[in-house]
Design an enzyme around this catalytic site. Sequence first.
Site, short mmCIF file in Angstrom:
data_model
loop_
_atom_site.label_atom_id
_atom_site.label_comp_id
_atom_site.label_asym_id
_atom_site.label_seq_id
_atom_site.Cartn_x
_atom_site.Cartn_y
_atom_site.Cartn_z
N GLY A 31 49.53 33.72 27.97
CA GLY A 31 49.65 32.33 28.45
C GLY A 31 51.00 31.70 28.18
O GLY A 31 51.08 30.46 28.10
N ASP B 143 44.21 29.10 31.65
CA ASP B 143 45.32 29.14 30.69
C ASP B 143 45.85 27.74 30.40
O ASP B 143 46.06 27.36 29.25
CB ASP B 143 46.49 29.96 31.26
CG ASP B 143 46.20 31.45 31.26
OD1 ASP B 143 45.03 31.82 31.16
OD2 ASP B 143 47.17 32.23 31.37
O1 PMV Z 1 46.54 37.81 32.94
P1 PMV Z 1 45.71 36.86 32.13
O2 PMV Z 1 45.60 37.20 30.71
O3 PMV Z 1 46.04 35.42 32.35
O4 PMV Z 1 44.20 37.05 32.63
C1 PMV Z 1 43.83 37.02 33.95
C2 PMV Z 1 42.36 36.73 33.98
C3 PMV Z 1 41.68 37.20 35.24
O5 PMV Z 1 40.32 36.82 35.12
C4 PMV Z 1 41.76 38.70 35.39
C5 PMV Z 1 42.29 36.56 36.49
C6 PMV Z 1 42.04 35.08 36.64
O6 PMV Z 1 42.73 34.45 37.49
O7 PMV Z 1 41.16 34.50 35.99
#
Ligand code: PMV
Length: 336
Positions: free
Chosen positions: A90, A139
Amino acid sequence: MVVASAPGKCILFGEHAVVYGQPAVAVAIDARVELTIELAESGWSIDGMSFDKTRHPHMDSVRKRLWSNDGGPALDLQVSSDLFGAAGLGSSAAICSAFAAGLLHCRGTDSGALPYSGIATTAHLAEADAQGGRASPTDTSTVTLGGAIYVSNQKESIADWQFSRDLRIDGELRSWEIHCIDLPESLSEASLVIGFTGRPGPTGEMVAKVADLLKNEPERMTDIERIGHVTRAGVTALNLGNLEAIGIAMNECHRLLQGLGVSDPDLDRMVDAALPSSLGAKMTGAGGGGCMIALTLEPRRTAEAIELAGGRTLVSSLGAPGVRIEKSADVPIWNS
Ligand code: PMV
């Protein structure tokens, strides 16, 4: 001079399934991004170099929304980060959130009265601007509010609802309800050890891989629904401070994500190495690289095991504080 900071995040439960309307839980971690803002003598700069909006599209979006469109003066920015870069922790969300909070404070918002939902919204729209319109608010909400965040497509009675976010993605209006989970004191005895493979997790590619799997084998949607059930069980366990149950839910989540084909040998090796000293362990985020996490009462032992399996580690409590002003301006830097 104004200094603002925001934490990184990791997903405890629900990655990938959240793309299909299932809930997800993320926690803010102790590693932070810090942004220093000062009035510039000449044009905009970042880390001593001229601000290039193609290199910093997220920040350019925040800058336009909260500053430049209203005629704000040029600023010098300095960014420092304790987070592994491009690891799915994030960091771009944290930079957007700290920048938004910092700019609002520069315009006179009191550091004790930051408008969290507005900051999270600006940061979410900035991520969407920079990612071709596709971004979930997971995030940006987590790094702004801090603690543990429950994202669902409906209001949930089991957590404290904070705000709604919606966004038109590929022509379809998507909406999310953002909640805080009040973490009981008993959880403070446990740590999260984050293990980084050293390779970025290719989010778009992994999301597309799951989409292909579901297209070719539609019956696999039951695995997505199972991740949703595990996430809900995980939220109950978090609310109760039941560390064993949180660990079991993490293990189950990892098993289901492996079944979807998004884990990889490095992540699996690090998860296996962590398990003997942990309550639970799983990949976190998109997978295919990126990070895994372990919940443990023995963080040193777990970190050593993950490092022996090839990972770089970070130890964190569960649920660090969200965005904040670290150093205040006595007077607004720009009084619009
Ligand atoms: O790449 P990260 O850690 O931000 O995770 C993505 C999370 C997913 O569920 C795979 C994609 C999403 O948009 O929620």
